[in-house]
Write an enzyme that holds these catalytic residues in place. Structure first.
Site, PDB file in Angstrom:
ATOM      1  N   ASP A 223       0.882  -1.164   0.000  1.00 55.16           N
ATOM      2  CA  ASP A 223       0.000   0.000   0.000  1.00 55.16           C
ATOM      3  C   ASP A 223       0.924   1.219   0.000  1.00 55.16           C
ATOM      4  O   ASP A 223       2.048   1.144   0.518  1.00 55.16           O
ATOM      5  CB  ASP A 223      -0.878  -0.014   1.256  1.00 55.16           C
TER       6      ASP A 223
ATOM      7  N   THR B  36       0.267   4.922   0.914  1.00 52.39           N
ATOM      8  CA  THR B  36       0.205   5.905   1.996  1.00 52.39           C
ATOM      9  C   THR B  36       0.417   5.268   3.367  1.00 52.39           C
ATOM     10  O   THR B  36      -0.314   4.375   3.769  1.00 52.39           O
ATOM     11  CB  THR B  36      -1.141   6.648   1.986  1.00 52.39           C
TER      12      THR B  36
END
Length: 399
Positions: free
Chosen positions: A90, A92
């Site tokens: 992922d 962020t």
């Protein structure tokens, strides 16, 4: 595996002892000599080493990982990690620091100031926990703007948020939201910022576009080292994000990722994992948010960043307590080293029995070499000690 092998070895010990007794008795051997051979066979094949071969390695590797802040919640998944071919991160909060700062504010409507655009956006985002929202609120505070409290608030999953501020409908949304409603942005400054990898959100008042806010997220230094480490191991590295293609491309280029998927909604992440698995790849997912949970479950190995949400941690097979992406490579290396130790111990335990059983049965009796039950017990104990020492020699790969 060790339990099944130990069961079979116990049956072999009993069967071997009985067979040895019968063979020596039918060969006109003395009763006491036949009994001694049978007892020696059963003593020397006592499955201590084989029973300890795998559990000892498991205990040592679990202890090593725990001391280093690597929490293994699913042993089977940890053992599968040695076969991984692809790790998907992922963006962020995992590859980036997740701390957005306001880089620029652009008014897109006459009569609306930059300060007004940022103040309205901050009013909406003051009710959100998203990193971008926090960045906008901090930006407004830094600009010393007066931010009103919203009268209502509603999140738009994967696309932004909306609220009523001073009786006006204010939306802070992504480019994807604008595209869905055929709202075009014709501003060279905005386009340039997006092309440079800035995260650009758009502010609408009563369904009219009034401004844009550019934010920058910082790529973590540890992420660069983590990607480099994984690539040296022959692992493909990819990224999932809900951000725009331009932002994703900028981060992917900075980290030299093999592939990336941009503008992915929270409920689409698990489908992307499945899509990559259908390529025939063994996949690990690394994430920290609530919206990463389904993808963590779908992946062959789910790895949660320890600073992430409780939902992500509960969905993961392995938790990186220290919030360091470099630990992904450490987990993979430890999994391979653990499996290697298991094979070494099983090889020793089975090899020892393959050689010692014929000796205990008296195969070298014609040459005057006979093992007593006491010697058999000593050899059995030495075998268990060697397996234990070998397990203790398992070390955590250098980080």
């Amino acid at each position: 595996l060790a339990d099944r092998a130990a069961l079979w070895l116990t049956l072999i010990a009993l069967g071997g002892g009985l067979t040895t007794f019968i063979v020596w008795q039918t060969s006109d051997g003395a009763l006491d000599f036949s009994l001694e051979r049978a007892i020696t066979v059963m003593v020397i094949t006592c499955p201590h080493a084989l029973g300890l071969a795998i559990p000892l390695v498991v205990a040592v590797s679990t202890g090593l990982s725990a001391k280093s802040g690597l929490l293994i919640r699913d042993r089977a998944a940890f053992e599968r990690a040695r076969n991984l071919e692809c790790v998907i991160f992922d963006k962020t909060g995992t590859l980036t620091e997740g701390r957005f700062g306001v880089d620029d504010v652009i008014s897109l409507q006459g009569g609306v100031t930059d300060d007004e655009v940022l103040a309205l956006a901050a009013a909406v985002e003051s009710q959100s926990e998203h990193p971008i929202a926090k960045g906008i609120v901090k930006g407004a505070d830094k600009w010393k703007l007066k931010v009103k409290s919203p009268e209502t608030f509603k999140a738009i999953p994967g696309k932004g948020a909306q609220a009523k501020v001073k009786a006006q409908d204010i939306l802070v949304v992504s480019l994807g939201y604008l595209n869905e409603r055929n709202i075009t942005v014709k501003n060279k400054r905005v386009n340039k910022l997006a092309a440079q990898g800035r995260t650009v959100v758009y502010v609408l008042r009563n369904d009219k576009l009034i401004g844009a806010i550019a934010l920058a997220d910082i790529v973590r230094e540890e992420s660069k080292k983590a990607i480099q480490q994984l690539k040296e191991m022959g692992i493909q590295c990819m990224m999932l994000t809900g951000d725009s293609k331009e932002v994703a491309q900028w981060v992917a280029g900075k980290l030299e990722l093999d592939d990336f998927f941009a503008e992915v909604l929270p409920d689409e992440k698990s489908n992307k994992i499945k899509e990559i698995q259908e390529r025939g790849l063994k996949v690990a997912m690394v994430g920290d948010g609530v919206n990463d949970a389904p993808a963590l479950v779908q992946a062959d190995v789910g790895i949660a960043i320890g600073a992430g949400t409780d939902v992500a941690v509960e969905s993961a097979d392995i938790v990186l307590v220290e919030n360091d992406p470099k630990d992904v490579g450490t987990i993979l290396s430890l999994s391979k080293a653990t499996y290697r130790k298991m094979r070494e111990n099983l090889f020793w335990a089975t090899g020892y029995n393959a050689i010692s059983i014929p000796l205990a049965a008296g195969i070298l009796f014609p040459l005057g070499i006979v093992l007593s039950p006491a010697i058999g017990a000593l050899l059995m104990s030495i075998s268990a000690v060697i397996v234990t020492i070998n397990a203790r020699m398992l070390k955590l790969p250098s980080r």
